[in-house]
Design a protein around this motif. Structure first.
Motif, PDB file in Angstrom:
ATOM      1  N   LEU A  96       0.819  -1.207   0.000  1.00 55.69           N
ATOM      2  CA  LEU A  96       0.000   0.000   0.000  1.00 55.69           C
ATOM      3  C   LEU A  96       0.856   1.261   0.000  1.00 55.69           C
ATOM      4  O   LEU A  96       0.536   2.232  -0.688  1.00 55.69           O
ATOM      5  CB  LEU A  96      -0.937  -0.014   1.218  1.00 55.69           C
ATOM      6  CG  LEU A  96      -2.042  -1.078   1.176  1.00 55.69           C
ATOM      7  CD1 LEU A  96      -2.827  -1.088   2.477  1.00 55.69           C
ATOM      8  CD2 LEU A  96      -2.985  -0.829   0.000  1.00 55.69           C
ATOM      9  N   LEU A  97       1.934   1.254   0.759  1.00 57.74           N
ATOM     10  CA  LEU A  97       2.812   2.421   0.759  1.00 57.74           C
ATOM     11  C   LEU A  97       3.450   2.629  -0.610  1.00 57.74           C
ATOM     12  O   LEU A  97       3.544   3.757  -1.107  1.00 57.74           O
ATOM     13  CB  LEU A  97       3.904   2.258   1.824  1.00 57.74           C
ATOM     14  CG  LEU A  97       3.446   2.400   3.278  1.00 57.74           C
ATOM     15  CD1 LEU A  97       4.622   2.224   4.223  1.00 57.74           C
ATOM     16  CD2 LEU A  97       2.792   3.756   3.517  1.00 57.74           C
ATOM     17  N   LEU A  98       3.888   1.553  -1.226  1.00 61.28           N
ATOM     18  CA  LEU A  98       4.491   1.665  -2.552  1.00 61.28           C
ATOM     19  C   LEU A  98       3.489   2.216  -3.557  1.00 61.28           C
ATOM     20  O   LEU A  98       3.803   3.113  -4.357  1.00 61.28           O
ATOM     21  CB  LEU A  98       5.000   0.293  -3.007  1.00 61.28           C
ATOM     22  CG  LEU A  98       5.607   0.235  -4.414  1.00 61.28           C
ATOM     23  CD1 LEU A  98       6.864   1.089  -4.488  1.00 61.28           C
ATOM     24  CD2 LEU A  98       5.917  -1.200  -4.803  1.00 61.28           C
ATOM     25  N   LEU A  99       2.258   1.689  -3.509  1.00 62.43           N
ATOM     26  CA  LEU A  99       1.246   2.094  -4.478  1.00 62.43           C
ATOM     27  C   LEU A  99       0.826   3.549  -4.291  1.00 62.43           C
ATOM     28  O   LEU A  99       0.862   4.358  -5.228  1.00 62.43           O
ATOM     29  CB  LEU A  99       0.032   1.165  -4.370  1.00 62.43           C
ATOM     30  CG  LEU A  99      -1.187   1.527  -5.232  1.00 62.43           C
ATOM     31  CD1 LEU A  99      -0.833   1.443  -6.707  1.00 62.43           C
ATOM     32  CD2 LEU A  99      -2.362   0.614  -4.905  1.00 62.43           C
ATOM     33  N   PHE A 100       0.448   3.905  -3.069  1.00 62.93           N
ATOM     34  CA  PHE A 100      -0.175   5.209  -2.869  1.00 62.93           C
ATOM     35  C   PHE A 100       0.829   6.332  -2.691  1.00 62.93           C
ATOM     36  O   PHE A 100       0.562   7.454  -3.102  1.00 62.93           O
ATOM     37  CB  PHE A 100      -1.146   5.142  -1.689  1.00 62.93           C
ATOM     38  CG  PHE A 100      -2.424   4.453  -2.057  1.00 62.93           C
ATOM     39  CD1 PHE A 100      -3.468   5.150  -2.630  1.00 62.93           C
ATOM     40  CD2 PHE A 100      -2.568   3.098  -1.885  1.00 62.93           C
ATOM     41  CE1 PHE A 100      -4.634   4.521  -2.997  1.00 62.93           C
ATOM     42  CE2 PHE A 100      -3.730   2.443  -2.249  1.00 62.93           C
ATOM     43  CZ  PHE A 100      -4.773   3.162  -2.813  1.00 62.93           C
ATOM     44  N   VAL A 101       1.973   6.058  -2.092  1.00 62.02           N
ATOM     45  CA  VAL A 101       2.975   7.119  -2.010  1.00 62.02           C
ATOM     46  C   VAL A 101       3.473   7.469  -3.408  1.00 62.02           C
ATOM     47  O   VAL A 101       3.703   8.637  -3.732  1.00 62.02           O
ATOM     48  CB  VAL A 101       4.138   6.691  -1.086  1.00 62.02           C
ATOM     49  CG1 VAL A 101       5.280   7.694  -1.173  1.00 62.02           C
ATOM     50  CG2 VAL A 101       3.653   6.569   0.351  1.00 62.02           C
ATOM     51  N   THR A 102       3.608   6.467  -4.268  1.00 62.65           N
ATOM     52  CA  THR A 102       4.017   6.735  -5.653  1.00 62.65           C
ATOM     53  C   THR A 102       2.989   7.594  -6.369  1.00 62.65           C
ATOM     54  O   THR A 102       3.332   8.572  -7.059  1.00 62.65           O
ATOM     55  CB  THR A 102       4.213   5.414  -6.410  1.00 62.65           C
ATOM     56  OG1 THR A 102       5.223   4.644  -5.758  1.00 62.65           O
ATOM     57  CG2 THR A 102       4.631   5.676  -7.848  1.00 62.65           C
ATOM     58  N   ARG A 103       1.705   7.254  -6.213  1.00 64.12           N
ATOM     59  CA  ARG A 103       0.653   8.018  -6.894  1.00 64.12           C
ATOM     60  C   ARG A 103       0.521   9.424  -6.324  1.00 64.12           C
ATOM     61  O   ARG A 103       0.307  10.394  -7.060  1.00 64.12           O
ATOM     62  CB  ARG A 103      -0.671   7.261  -6.785  1.00 64.12           C
ATOM     63  CG  ARG A 103      -0.643   5.926  -7.511  1.00 64.12           C
ATOM     64  CD  ARG A 103      -1.906   5.131  -7.300  1.00 64.12           C
ATOM     65  NE  ARG A 103      -3.047   5.734  -7.959  1.00 64.12           N
ATOM     66  CZ  ARG A 103      -4.275   5.196  -7.980  1.00 64.12           C
ATOM     67  NH1 ARG A 103      -4.475   4.020  -7.384  1.00 64.12           N
ATOM     68  NH2 ARG A 103      -5.266   5.802  -8.589  1.00 64.12           N
ATOM     69  N   ILE A 104       0.664   9.555  -5.015  1.00 62.71           N
ATOM     70  CA  ILE A 104       0.564  10.876  -4.407  1.00 62.71           C
ATOM     71  C   ILE A 104       1.743  11.737  -4.813  1.00 62.71           C
ATOM     72  O   ILE A 104       1.607  12.929  -5.077  1.00 62.71           O
ATOM     73  CB  ILE A 104       0.455  10.733  -2.875  1.00 62.71           C
ATOM     74  CG1 ILE A 104      -0.932  10.175  -2.502  1.00 62.71           C
ATOM     75  CG2 ILE A 104       0.675  12.074  -2.181  1.00 62.71           C
ATOM     76  CD1 ILE A 104      -1.069   9.791  -1.055  1.00 62.71           C
ATOM     77  N   ASN A 105       2.929  11.161  -4.869  1.00 59.76           N
ATOM     78  CA  ASN A 105       4.090  11.915  -5.334  1.00 59.76           C
ATOM     79  C   ASN A 105       3.900  12.381  -6.777  1.00 59.76           C
ATOM     80  O   ASN A 105       4.355  13.460  -7.155  1.00 59.76           O
ATOM     81  CB  ASN A 105       5.352  11.068  -5.221  1.00 59.76           C
ATOM     82  CG  ASN A 105       5.925  11.073  -3.820  1.00 59.76           C
ATOM     83  OD1 ASN A 105       5.719  12.018  -3.063  1.00 59.76           O
ATOM     84  ND2 ASN A 105       6.636  10.022  -3.459  1.00 59.76           N
ATOM     85  N   ARG A 106       3.222  11.557  -7.584  1.00 62.05           N
ATOM     86  CA  ARG A 106       2.937  11.971  -8.951  1.00 62.05           C
ATOM     87  C   ARG A 106       2.010  13.188  -8.954  1.00 62.05           C
ATOM     88  O   ARG A 106       2.196  14.118  -9.754  1.00 62.05           O
ATOM     89  CB  ARG A 106       2.300  10.815  -9.717  1.00 62.05           C
ATOM     90  CG  ARG A 106       2.041  11.118 -11.195  1.00 62.05           C
ATOM     91  CD  ARG A 106       1.507   9.884 -11.881  1.00 62.05           C
ATOM     92  NE  ARG A 106       0.249   9.459 -11.277  1.00 62.05           N
ATOM     93  CZ  ARG A 106      -0.255   8.235 -11.392  1.00 62.05           C
ATOM     94  NH1 ARG A 106       0.390   7.314 -12.084  1.00 62.05           N
ATOM     95  NH2 ARG A 106      -1.407   7.939 -10.810  1.00 62.05           N
ATOM     96  N   ASN A 107       1.020  13.205  -8.055  1.00 61.35           N
ATOM     97  CA  ASN A 107       0.152  14.372  -7.938  1.00 61.35           C
ATOM     98  C   ASN A 107       0.940  15.607  -7.530  1.00 61.35           C
ATOM     99  O   ASN A 107       0.714  16.709  -8.043  1.00 61.35           O
ATOM    100  CB  ASN A 107      -0.955  14.106  -6.910  1.00 61.35           C
ATOM    101  CG  ASN A 107      -1.932  13.047  -7.376  1.00 61.35           C
ATOM    102  OD1 ASN A 107      -2.024  12.774  -8.562  1.00 61.35           O
ATOM    103  ND2 ASN A 107      -2.646  12.453  -6.453  1.00 61.35           N
ATOM    104  N   LEU A 108       1.865  15.424  -6.581  1.00 64.01           N
ATOM    105  CA  LEU A 108       2.659  16.556  -6.122  1.00 64.01           C
ATOM    106  C   LEU A 108       3.580  17.071  -7.225  1.00 64.01           C
ATOM    107  O   LEU A 108       3.782  18.283  -7.366  1.00 64.01           O
ATOM    108  CB  LEU A 108       3.464  16.150  -4.886  1.00 64.01           C
ATOM    109  CG  LEU A 108       2.632  15.775  -3.648  1.00 64.01           C
ATOM    110  CD1 LEU A 108       3.538  15.350  -2.508  1.00 64.01           C
ATOM    111  CD2 LEU A 108       1.748  16.939  -3.212  1.00 64.01           C
ATOM    112  N   ARG A 109       4.141  16.157  -8.016  1.00 64.87           N
ATOM    113  CA  ARG A 109       4.991  16.593  -9.130  1.00 64.87           C
ATOM    114  C   ARG A 109       4.165  17.350 -10.168  1.00 64.87           C
ATOM    115  O   ARG A 109       4.635  18.328 -10.769  1.00 64.87           O
ATOM    116  CB  ARG A 109       5.678  15.389  -9.767  1.00 64.87           C
ATOM    117  CG  ARG A 109       6.815  14.812  -8.936  1.00 64.87           C
ATOM    118  CD  ARG A 109       7.661  13.855  -9.759  1.00 64.87           C
ATOM    119  NE  ARG A 109       6.906  12.700 -10.194  1.00 64.87           N
ATOM    120  CZ  ARG A 109       6.794  11.571  -9.522  1.00 64.87           C
ATOM    121  NH1 ARG A 109       7.420  11.453  -8.348  1.00 64.87           N
ATOM    122  NH2 ARG A 109       6.100  10.557  -9.988  1.00 64.87           N
ATOM    123  N   SER A 110       2.929  16.891 -10.378  1.00 62.63           N
ATOM    124  CA  SER A 110       2.043  17.610 -11.302  1.00 62.63           C
ATOM    125  C   SER A 110       1.746  19.009 -10.786  1.00 62.63           C
ATOM    126  O   SER A 110       1.709  19.977 -11.555  1.00 62.63           O
ATOM    127  CB  SER A 110       0.742  16.811 -11.496  1.00 62.63           C
ATOM    128  OG  SER A 110      -0.159  17.498 -12.316  1.00 62.63           O
TER     129      SER A 110
END
Length: 428
Positions: free
Chosen positions: A174-188
């Motif tokens: 779960l950490l791998l999945l959601f931290v990756t997706r949230i970081n993508r939002n932050l980069r956007s």
């Protein structure tokens, strides 16, 4: 055709809330499956009614959150902190009913700590860490005991070790999945902020160019006026007036000086309020026909073809800046090909579009990728590329945008697009 440029807003909070909603759905599914496995298959005693009540509350919360997000809920620091705190409270309740700190799934609380560190500011993340630590301490002291028979094992692992293994895998996944997706939002979000800073820098560049152009125009006004007076005086000298060759050259000089004075006046006018000078109420067909006609008169009868494909002819508010935008695009097209420029006026829904097509080499991919940035030109001269830069930014200030590309059979295509409500005359 390109879509309208997105409005400058920061949707990262909403995107992160959607990620939390998705995470909560996964958590609800996993918790339900775990409860059924432990209660129905392994036969361990659990207060299943109370645990399902907590899951039901989470389901209602997720449905309400999804509806609120779709209706445009503004998600900020408080909303994200509240959502994470509710998840901690629900997980604490389930763990309380199933062994407390002795439950191997207690480490799922770490997910909320990590998400808080990623999503929240420092002090809010500290609050989340304190809340989860307090929940762990409370579960160590107060909880509903979970009685495990001593002989229950799965292969070479006893039940507690197996639960710890599953808990570890869940936390890691779960950490791998959601931290990756949230970081993508932050980069956007960072990319949007960088685009906004670039736009601010470009607008500042325009202001400085306007000041320089205005100063230069004022400085040129005096010598041009002097030249006009001298040429008129020469025209009254008999020796010059009686010589046909000299008289023709004086006439050409007079026209050139008047043209220069007209350009200087246009620069001074454009350096002011972009929508405030020489405002006139006309129709779209009449305005663009006049603008293209004046441009054709300066470049030759065969320099431009104009096709009006409007389904209706709306009344619009025109000014000098709108005409200058059209002329800048036509000038670029003419310089690129030195052959006839094709202009098409049409309406698509609530958009007014003016398409300019030339017969030149077309746009370089680098130019298209940097459309609207200064000094992006294929003409090979220093300071080039400002015409299209000014057009893009002037259109943006008017509420429109520019779409550029290359035709299949060669040549460049530039389309100026205005929402009709930005140009149309409203008598009310």
């Amino acid at each position: 055709m390109a879509a309208p440029p997105p409005k400058q807003r920061d949707p990262s909070g909403v995107d992160n809330m959607r990620q939390l909603i998705a995470l909560r759905w996964l958590a609800i599914t996993g918790q339900y499956a775990t409860i059924q496995l432990v209660f129905s298959i392994l036969g361990l005693p659990l207060p299943i009614v109370s645990m399902f009540a907590i899951l039901g509350g989470l389901i209602l919360l997720n449905i309400a959150s999804s509806v609120a997000v779709r209706r445009g809920l503004r998600v900020g620091e408080r909303e994200l902190l509240a959502a994470l705190s509710i998840d901690v409270a629900a997980l604490t309740g389930l763990l309380y009913l199933s062994g407390g700190a002795t439950n191997p799934f207690v480490w799922l609380l770490l997910i909320q700590v990590v998400l808080g560190a990623v999503l929240l500011r420092f002090w809010s993340a500290c609050v989340m860490a304190a809340v989860t630590s307090a929940a762990f301490a409370l579960l160590a002291v107060v909880h509903h005991p979970l009685s495990l028979p001593d002989d229950i094992s799965v292969g070479m692992l006893d039940l507690y070790v197996l639960g710890s293994l599953i808990s570890f895998v869940l936390v890691a996944a779960l950490l791998l999945l959601f931290v990756t997706r949230i970081n993508r939002n932050l980069r956007s979000r960072d990319a949007r902020l960088a685009a906004m800073r670039q736009q601010a820098a470009e607008e500042d560049h325009i202001v400085r160019m306007g000041l320089l152009a205005s100063g230069a125009a004022h400085e040129l006004g005096t010598p041009l006026a002097s030249l006009s007076v001298i040429i008129n005086d020469w025209g009254r000298v008999p020796k010059l007036a009686d010589d046909p060759v000299l008289a023709e050259e004086l006439s050409d000089m007079r026209v050139a000086v008047e043209r220069c004075k007209s350009i200087v006046s246009g620069i001074l006018m454009s350096a002011g309020d972009p929508r405030g000078d020489q405002i006139a109420i006309t129709t779209a067909a009449a305005f663009f026909a006049q603008a293209t006609g004046e441009w054709r008169a300066r470049h030759g009868a065969d320099s431009l073809s104009f096709d009006n494909h409007l389904s209706r002819d709306p009344r619009i508010v025109s000014d000098s800046t709108l005409k200058q935008i059209v002329w800048n695009v036509l000038d670029n097209a003419w310089e690129a090909s030195q052959r006839q420029v094709a202009v098409r006026l049409e309406q698509e829904g609530e958009r007014l579009m003016l398409t300019v097509r030339d017969s030149g080499p077309g746009f370089d991919p680098v130019i298209l990728a940097n459309l609207g940035k200064p000094y992006q030109s294929t003409k090979g001269r220093r300071g080039g590329g400002l015409g299209l830069f000014l057009v893009v930014n002037a259109m943006r200030k008017m509420g429109g945008w520019v779409d550029a590309g290359n035709a299949e059979r060669g040549g460049a295509i530039v389309t100026l697009i205005w929402p009709l409500d930005m140009l149309e005359w409203n008598e009310d």
